[in-house]
Design a protein around this motif. Structure first.
Motif, PDB file in Angstrom:
ATOM      1  N   GLY A  37       0.830  -1.199   0.000  1.00 19.24           N
ATOM      2  CA  GLY A  37       0.000   0.000   0.000  1.00 19.24           C
ATOM      3  C   GLY A  37       0.856   1.236   0.000  1.00 19.24           C
ATOM      4  N   LYS A  38       0.282   2.316   0.500  1.00 23.31           N
ATOM      5  CA  LYS A  38       1.048   3.556   0.593  1.00 23.31           C
ATOM      6  C   LYS A  38       2.191   3.352   1.562  1.00 23.31           C
ATOM      7  CE  LYS A  38      -2.481   6.937  -0.022  1.00 23.31           C
ATOM      8  NZ  LYS A  38      -3.540   7.465   0.799  1.00 23.31           N
ATOM      9  N   LEU A  39       3.327   4.019   1.310  1.00 26.89           N
ATOM     10  CA  LEU A  39       4.434   3.963   2.257  1.00 26.89           C
ATOM     11  C   LEU A  39       4.027   4.689   3.538  1.00 26.89           C
ATOM     12  CD1 LEU A  39       7.723   4.630   0.305  1.00 26.89           C
ATOM     13  CD2 LEU A  39       7.228   2.706   1.780  1.00 26.89           C
ATOM     14  N   GLY A  77       5.257  -1.030   4.518  1.00 27.38           N
ATOM     15  CA  GLY A  77       4.741  -1.201   3.168  1.00 27.38           C
ATOM     16  C   GLY A  77       5.785  -1.142   2.078  1.00 27.38           C
TER      17      GLY A  77
END
Lengths: 138, 108
Positions: A37-39, A77
């Motif tokens: 997903g998003k960092l 992530g």
């Protein structure tokens, strides 16, 4: 008609299936996928989980530095991790309650990694057994 | 929003994911798939292989990022200067809504 794609935790498959039955749509397709997903930009968000996972690590078989790298990679992530992908076909008016049911079933206190739900338009569907098209085929 | 699905060579998967991340599209989903393309698989000796392993990479992006993300995938998934049969395909489809489960927020 809509196609709902939900990416959820592996261990939430059971509750999600139950939630779907309760909301009245039993049919779905699920598969095992890898994703990220998003960092996570602030380390505080994952600090608590990281401490917990680091405590679970067995120190004498792996280097602490390596373990920390692995755990951090999983939580922020930056590496791919396994997720269950659910694909559900639904009528337009059922979409909000299905989305709500999936969200309720999958929410955790871990702050990150609970997943995403996408709603895509679906132009047509065919039931193989009868050959009927459209809404009745779902 | 759009869902970009790219079918790429498995050995190019890591390159594509790295380049996507560098370009700001970190979130992605990867599925291992098998399939065949227009060339009807590959024939080696007398045997035809038409279930060729590929990686399906799915990325949800905002409409305005479409060109960027496609450029990145095209660049990273191509083999050699001119590319070769079997490098893969990219499909783009609409996404109407997106939700984050933890917060219930809409959008990507």
């Amino acid at each position: 008609m809509k196609e709902i794609i939900a990416f959820i935790r592996m261990n939430k498959t059971g509750v999600t299936k139950k939630a779907l039955v309760e909301v009245g749509v039993a049919g779905f397709t699920a598969s095992k996928v890898l994703g990220r997903g998003k960092l996570v930009d602030s380390p505080e968000t994952i600090a608590e989980r990281k401490a917990k996972l680091m405590n679970m690590a067995v120190d004498d078989i792996s280097e602490p530095v390596e373990t920390e790298k692995l755990v951090t990679g999983f939580l922020d992530g930056s590496r791919l991790f396994p997720r269950r992908m659910f694909t559900i076909l639904a009528q337009d008016d059922e979409v909000p309650k299905i989305v709500e049911a999936i969200m309720q079933a999958n929410r955790t206190d871990n702050r990150v990694g609970d997943g995403k739900i996408l709603v895509l338009p679906l132009l047509d569907a065919v039931r193989v057994r009868t050959g009927e098209f459209g809404e009745t085929a779902l | 929003m759009l869902l970009v699905r790219a079918v790429v060579r498995p050995e190019k998967k890591d390159d594509v994911l790295l380049e996507l991340s560098k370009a700001g599209f970190h979130a992605a989903t990867v599925v291992d798939v098998v399939g065949r393309g227009k060339q009807k698989g590959i024939k080696i000796g007398g045997v035809v292989y038409d279930e060729i392993p590929k990686s399906l990479i799915m990325v949800a992006v905002r409409d305005e990022d479409k060109k960027d993300v496609i450029d990145v995938i095209l660049r990273a998934a191509k083999t050699g200067e001119k590319g070769a049969y079997g490098d893969g395909k990219i499909f783009v489809g609409p996404v109407e809504e997106a939700y984050t489960i933890s917060s219930g927020a809409t959008g990507l």
